[in-house]
Design an enzyme around this catalytic site. Sequence first.
Site, PDB file in Angstrom:
ATOM      1  N   CYS A   1      -3.916   3.510   5.965  1.00  0.00           N
ATOM      2  CA  CYS A   1      -2.611   3.570   5.308  1.00  0.00           C
ATOM      3  C   CYS A   1      -2.722   4.314   3.993  1.00  0.00           C
ATOM      4  O   CYS A   1      -3.792   4.466   3.454  1.00  0.00           O
ATOM      5  CB  CYS A   1      -2.069   2.173   5.048  1.00  0.00           C
ATOM      6  SG  CYS A   1      -1.239   1.482   6.502  1.00  0.00           S
TER       7      CYS A   1
ATOM      8  N   GLY B   1      -1.462  -5.615   9.671  1.00  0.00           N
ATOM      9  CA  GLY B   1      -1.658  -5.129   8.316  1.00  0.00           C
ATOM     10  C   GLY B   1      -0.550  -4.131   7.992  1.00  0.00           C
ATOM     11  O   GLY B   1       0.575  -4.261   8.461  1.00  0.00           O
ATOM     12  N   CYS B   2      -0.873  -3.130   7.191  1.00  0.00           N
ATOM     13  CA  CYS B   2       0.094  -2.092   6.859  1.00  0.00           C
ATOM     14  C   CYS B   2       0.564  -1.391   8.124  1.00  0.00           C
ATOM     15  O   CYS B   2      -0.248  -1.005   8.968  1.00  0.00           O
ATOM     16  CB  CYS B   2      -0.543  -1.082   5.910  1.00  0.00           C
ATOM     17  SG  CYS B   2       0.454   0.387   5.589  1.00  0.00           S
ATOM     18  N   PHE B   3       1.868  -1.210   8.294  1.00  0.00           N
ATOM     19  CA  PHE B   3       2.364  -0.686   9.568  1.00  0.00           C
ATOM     20  C   PHE B   3       2.297   0.832   9.703  1.00  0.00           C
ATOM     21  O   PHE B   3       2.521   1.364  10.780  1.00  0.00           O
ATOM     22  CB  PHE B   3       3.768  -1.198   9.895  1.00  0.00           C
ATOM     23  CG  PHE B   3       4.821  -1.113   8.813  1.00  0.00           C
ATOM     24  CD1 PHE B   3       4.784  -0.166   7.798  1.00  0.00           C
ATOM     25  CD2 PHE B   3       5.885  -2.015   8.836  1.00  0.00           C
ATOM     26  CE1 PHE B   3       5.767  -0.097   6.836  1.00  0.00           C
ATOM     27  CE2 PHE B   3       6.882  -1.964   7.857  1.00  0.00           C
ATOM     28  CZ  PHE B   3       6.820  -1.000   6.857  1.00  0.00           C
TER      29      PHE B   3
END
Length: 237
Positions: free
Chosen positions: A237, A38-40
């Site tokens: 995130c 997903g979002c890093f």
Amino acid sequence: MVATEHIKKRTAEELENIPQQPLHQVDIPFEKATFGMGCFWGCDSLFGATKGVLRTRVGYAGGTTECPVYKNMGDHTEVIEIDYDPKKISYNDLLDLFWNNHEYGFTTRIKRQYMSLILYHTEEQRQIAEASRAEEQIKRAPEQIITEIAVAGKFYPAENYHQKYRLQGHSDLAKGIGLTPDLLHSSHVAARLNGYLIGVSGLEQFDEEAEVLGLSKDQVQYVREYVIENQGGGIFC
């Protein structure tokens, strides 16, 4: 050498006397792991403060588009590249964190940018990853895991503002440890702080390794307050 498990828990008086020499570089044999979850930003914090992890950086991989950038990623995925000490943490341990900390899940198909992805660097990693996915599938049935496993190709580092995103939100601390654009990609202490500041791994572990991170007394106290406030709050995130 970073060997936090051999460092005793420090008293408040001992913590006051920690010299400031931020530990940016560690010379320890390492292996690489690369995951898309997903979002890093969230997984950068998660793995950065995990015992045995030496360095992290986030970027784009898994596709064919040349020279991807955040606003033109093509067919790549947001991933984290992890340098870890296999004597302190195993690839299976990293996979446990992978399966249990996806932001968007791994049984629902979403756009490729945020897909669930394991990029292996060795044949052994491929075998371990496939066995791990099979075990996870049994646990998740009847849901169908859609995580892809593929060989790690070229990794394109993300723009500097994506690296150690949580730490960069604490500009005075980042400046105080001498964080430069290059160190955003390679610093050990930056990876650790990027996780501790959102509570990853908790206060006991932070206190155990504060000395080897080379922070000043004021920096230790500053980070401790955030660890206490945020531990147990989850990855986001």
